[in-house]
Design a protein around this motif. Structure first.
Motif, PDB file in Angstrom:
ATOM      1  N   TYR A  36       0.828  -1.211   0.000  1.00 44.65           N
ATOM      2  CA  TYR A  36       0.000   0.000   0.000  1.00 44.65           C
ATOM      3  C   TYR A  36       0.862   1.260   0.000  1.00 44.65           C
ATOM      4  O   TYR A  36       0.673   2.152  -0.832  1.00 44.65           O
ATOM      5  CB  TYR A  36      -0.935  -0.011   1.210  1.00 44.65           C
ATOM      6  N   PHE A  37       1.804   1.349   0.928  1.00 41.44           N
ATOM      7  CA  PHE A  37       2.607   2.566   1.030  1.00 41.44           C
ATOM      8  C   PHE A  37       3.550   2.722  -0.160  1.00 41.44           C
ATOM      9  O   PHE A  37       3.813   3.848  -0.595  1.00 41.44           O
ATOM     10  CB  PHE A  37       3.370   2.602   2.357  1.00 41.44           C
ATOM     11  N   LYS A  38       4.033   1.640  -0.705  1.00 37.20           N
ATOM     12  CA  LYS A  38       4.919   1.714  -1.863  1.00 37.20           C
ATOM     13  C   LYS A  38       4.187   2.192  -3.113  1.00 37.20           C
ATOM     14  O   LYS A  38       4.738   2.923  -3.936  1.00 37.20           O
ATOM     15  CB  LYS A  38       5.547   0.346  -2.126  1.00 37.20           C
ATOM     16  N   HIS A  39       2.909   1.792  -3.260  1.00 34.02           N
ATOM     17  CA  HIS A  39       2.167   2.071  -4.494  1.00 34.02           C
ATOM     18  C   HIS A  39       0.984   3.021  -4.301  1.00 34.02           C
ATOM     19  O   HIS A  39       0.144   3.128  -5.184  1.00 34.02           O
ATOM     20  CB  HIS A  39       1.680   0.754  -5.102  1.00 34.02           C
ATOM     21  N   TYR A  40       0.945   3.731  -3.189  1.00 34.84           N
ATOM     22  CA  TYR A  40      -0.185   4.611  -2.898  1.00 34.84           C
ATOM     23  C   TYR A  40      -0.458   5.587  -4.031  1.00 34.84           C
ATOM     24  O   TYR A  40      -1.614   5.848  -4.369  1.00 34.84           O
ATOM     25  CB  TYR A  40       0.042   5.379  -1.597  1.00 34.84           C
ATOM     26  N   ASN A  41       0.588   6.105  -4.645  1.00 40.48           N
ATOM     27  CA  ASN A  41       0.403   7.122  -5.691  1.00 40.48           C
ATOM     28  C   ASN A  41      -0.462   6.614  -6.845  1.00 40.48           C
ATOM     29  O   ASN A  41      -1.125   7.400  -7.510  1.00 40.48           O
ATOM     30  CB  ASN A  41       1.742   7.641  -6.203  1.00 40.48           C
ATOM     31  N   VAL A  42      -0.499   5.315  -7.069  1.00 43.37           N
ATOM     32  CA  VAL A  42      -1.359   4.728  -8.099  1.00 43.37           C
ATOM     33  C   VAL A  42      -2.648   4.197  -7.482  1.00 43.37           C
ATOM     34  O   VAL A  42      -3.733   4.388  -8.039  1.00 43.37           O
ATOM     35  CB  VAL A  42      -0.627   3.595  -8.851  1.00 43.37           C
ATOM     36  N   LEU A  43      -2.530   3.554  -6.338  1.00 43.83           N
ATOM     37  CA  LEU A  43      -3.692   2.897  -5.724  1.00 43.83           C
ATOM     38  C   LEU A  43      -4.848   3.864  -5.468  1.00 43.83           C
ATOM     39  O   LEU A  43      -6.010   3.499  -5.661  1.00 43.83           O
ATOM     40  CB  LEU A  43      -3.293   2.206  -4.417  1.00 43.83           C
ATOM     41  N   HIS A  44      -4.548   5.063  -5.030  1.00 46.71           N
ATOM     42  CA  HIS A  44      -5.638   5.984  -4.693  1.00 46.71           C
ATOM     43  C   HIS A  44      -6.409   6.454  -5.921  1.00 46.71           C
ATOM     44  O   HIS A  44      -7.473   7.046  -5.799  1.00 46.71           O
ATOM     45  CB  HIS A  44      -5.114   7.166  -3.866  1.00 46.71           C
ATOM     46  N   THR A  45      -5.900   6.155  -7.113  1.00 39.89           N
ATOM     47  CA  THR A  45      -6.628   6.527  -8.332  1.00 39.89           C
ATOM     48  C   THR A  45      -7.553   5.409  -8.827  1.00 39.89           C
ATOM     49  O   THR A  45      -8.327   5.626  -9.753  1.00 39.89           O
ATOM     50  CB  THR A  45      -5.665   6.900  -9.474  1.00 39.89           C
ATOM     51  N   LEU A  46      -7.456   4.229  -8.215  1.00 45.38           N
ATOM     52  CA  LEU A  46      -8.257   3.076  -8.618  1.00 45.38           C
ATOM     53  C   LEU A  46      -9.482   2.936  -7.720  1.00 45.38           C
ATOM     54  O   LEU A  46      -9.545   3.517  -6.636  1.00 45.38           O
ATOM     55  CB  LEU A  46      -7.410   1.798  -8.536  1.00 45.38           C
ATOM     56  N   SER A  47     -10.429   2.127  -8.143  1.00 45.70           N
ATOM     57  CA  SER A  47     -11.625   1.888  -7.331  1.00 45.70           C
ATOM     58  C   SER A  47     -11.271   1.041  -6.118  1.00 45.70           C
ATOM     59  O   SER A  47     -10.268   0.319  -6.113  1.00 45.70           O
ATOM     60  CB  SER A  47     -12.688   1.166  -8.165  1.00 45.70           C
ATOM     61  N   PHE A  48     -12.131   1.094  -5.107  1.00 48.64           N
ATOM     62  CA  PHE A  48     -11.928   0.250  -3.936  1.00 48.64           C
ATOM     63  C   PHE A  48     -12.022  -1.221  -4.319  1.00 48.64           C
ATOM     64  O   PHE A  48     -11.288  -2.049  -3.790  1.00 48.64           O
ATOM     65  CB  PHE A  48     -12.925   0.589  -2.823  1.00 48.64           C
ATOM     66  N   GLU A  49     -12.893  -1.550  -5.239  1.00 49.10           N
ATOM     67  CA  GLU A  49     -13.020  -2.943  -5.680  1.00 49.10           C
ATOM     68  C   GLU A  49     -11.695  -3.450  -6.256  1.00 49.10           C
ATOM     69  O   GLU A  49     -11.243  -4.554  -5.920  1.00 49.10           O
ATOM     70  CB  GLU A  49     -14.128  -3.073  -6.720  1.00 49.10           C
ATOM     71  N   GLU A  50     -11.076  -2.650  -7.111  1.00 51.28           N
ATOM     72  CA  GLU A  50      -9.781  -3.039  -7.681  1.00 51.28           C
ATOM     73  C   GLU A  50      -8.709  -3.148  -6.599  1.00 51.28           C
ATOM     74  O   GLU A  50      -7.902  -4.086  -6.596  1.00 51.28           O
ATOM     75  CB  GLU A  50      -9.332  -2.016  -8.725  1.00 51.28           C
ATOM     76  N   ASN A  51      -8.719  -2.207  -5.673  1.00 50.33           N
ATOM     77  CA  ASN A  51      -7.746  -2.220  -4.588  1.00 50.33           C
ATOM     78  C   ASN A  51      -7.907  -3.434  -3.690  1.00 50.33           C
ATOM     79  O   ASN A  51      -6.918  -4.041  -3.283  1.00 50.33           O
ATOM     80  CB  ASN A  51      -7.850  -0.938  -3.761  1.00 50.33           C
ATOM     81  N   VAL A  52      -9.145  -3.785  -3.379  1.00 47.31           N
ATOM     82  CA  VAL A  52      -9.387  -4.945  -2.525  1.00 47.31           C
ATOM     83  C   VAL A  52      -8.910  -6.210  -3.225  1.00 47.31           C
ATOM     84  O   VAL A  52      -8.236  -7.055  -2.616  1.00 47.31           O
ATOM     85  CB  VAL A  52     -10.874  -5.044  -2.114  1.00 47.31           C
ATOM     86  N   GLU A  53      -9.236  -6.360  -4.487  1.00 48.49           N
ATOM     87  CA  GLU A  53      -8.789  -7.538  -5.241  1.00 48.49           C
ATOM     88  C   GLU A  53      -7.264  -7.610  -5.284  1.00 48.49           C
ATOM     89  O   GLU A  53      -6.683  -8.688  -5.100  1.00 48.49           O
ATOM     90  CB  GLU A  53      -9.374  -7.539  -6.649  1.00 48.49           C
ATOM     91  N   ASP A  54      -6.622  -6.482  -5.523  1.00 42.81           N
ATOM     92  CA  ASP A  54      -5.162  -6.452  -5.549  1.00 42.81           C
ATOM     93  C   ASP A  54      -4.586  -6.800  -4.180  1.00 42.81           C
ATOM     94  O   ASP A  54      -3.605  -7.545  -4.078  1.00 42.81           O
ATOM     95  CB  ASP A  54      -4.650  -5.085  -5.990  1.00 42.81           C
ATOM     96  N   MET A  55      -5.186  -6.259  -3.117  1.00 41.35           N
ATOM     97  CA  MET A  55      -4.693  -6.525  -1.765  1.00 41.35           C
ATOM     98  C   MET A  55      -4.863  -8.000  -1.406  1.00 41.35           C
ATOM     99  O   MET A  55      -3.981  -8.595  -0.782  1.00 41.35           O
ATOM    100  CB  MET A  55      -5.413  -5.632  -0.752  1.00 41.35           C
ATOM    101  N   ILE A  56      -5.966  -8.588  -1.816  1.00 40.61           N
ATOM    102  CA  ILE A  56      -6.176 -10.020  -1.590  1.00 40.61           C
ATOM    103  C   ILE A  56      -5.062 -10.805  -2.278  1.00 40.61           C
ATOM    104  O   ILE A  56      -4.477 -11.724  -1.681  1.00 40.61           O
ATOM    105  CB  ILE A  56      -7.560 -10.464  -2.106  1.00 40.61           C
ATOM    106  N   GLN A  57      -4.735 -10.436  -3.495  1.00 44.40           N
ATOM    107  CA  GLN A  57      -3.690 -11.144  -4.249  1.00 44.40           C
ATOM    108  C   GLN A  57      -2.318 -10.948  -3.627  1.00 44.40           C
ATOM    109  O   GLN A  57      -1.538 -11.894  -3.508  1.00 44.40           O
ATOM    110  CB  GLN A  57      -3.687 -10.701  -5.705  1.00 44.40           C
ATOM    111  N   VAL A  58      -1.997  -9.720  -3.231  1.00 47.65           N
ATOM    112  CA  VAL A  58      -0.707  -9.449  -2.593  1.00 47.65           C
ATOM    113  C   VAL A  58      -0.560 -10.294  -1.336  1.00 47.65           C
ATOM    114  O   VAL A  58       0.489 -10.931  -1.122  1.00 47.65           O
ATOM    115  CB  VAL A  58      -0.561  -7.945  -2.271  1.00 47.65           C
ATOM    116  N   CYS A  59      -1.576 -10.302  -0.500  1.00 43.77           N
ATOM    117  CA  CYS A  59      -1.514 -11.068   0.734  1.00 43.77           C
ATOM    118  C   CYS A  59      -1.409 -12.565   0.454  1.00 43.77           C
ATOM    119  O   CYS A  59      -0.633 -13.271   1.114  1.00 43.77           O
ATOM    120  CB  CYS A  59      -2.716 -10.753   1.620  1.00 43.77           C
ATOM    121  N   ALA A  60      -2.151 -13.049  -0.517  1.00 44.35           N
ATOM    122  CA  ALA A  60      -2.080 -14.468  -0.885  1.00 44.35           C
ATOM    123  C   ALA A  60      -0.675 -14.806  -1.381  1.00 44.35           C
ATOM    124  O   ALA A  60      -0.144 -15.889  -1.052  1.00 44.35           O
ATOM    125  CB  ALA A  60      -3.124 -14.795  -1.941  1.00 44.35           C
ATOM    126  N   ASN A  61      -0.078 -13.924  -2.152  1.00 48.12           N
ATOM    127  CA  ASN A  61       1.283 -14.151  -2.660  1.00 48.12           C
ATOM    128  C   ASN A  61       2.315 -14.215  -1.541  1.00 48.12           C
ATOM    129  O   ASN A  61       3.394 -14.757  -1.724  1.00 48.12           O
ATOM    130  CB  ASN A  61       1.685 -13.059  -3.652  1.00 48.12           C
TER     131      ASN A  61
END
Length: 67
Positions: A36-61
């Motif tokens: 989140y902190f590394k990519h905030y500059n991009v993440l805050h421009t995306l929808s919450f749905e996209e962010n949640v899906e990405d966060m689920i994937q990051v954590c799973a990885n």
């Protein structure tokens, strides 16, 4: 930045049907906060749905197994 993180944790918790405390601890444990902190500059421009899906994937990885 922190307000967006609080909203993201809330959306993450709602998506997975868990408490916000559990969601935050899970995200922290499986390197979601670093992402989140590394990519905030991009993440805050995306929808919450996209962010949640990405966060689920990051954590799973990184070993997370909530899903």
């Amino acid at each position: 930045m922190l307000e967006f993180l609080v909203a993201l944790v809330s959306e993450f918790a709602a998506r997975l049907g868990i408490s916000q405390d559990v969601a935050y601890n899970y995200i922290r444990e499986y390197q979601g906060l670093e992402y989140y902190f590394k990519h905030y500059n991009v993440l805050h421009t995306l929808s919450f749905e996209e962010n949640v899906e990405d966060m689920i994937q990051v954590c799973a990885n990184n070993g997370g197994k909530l899903i």
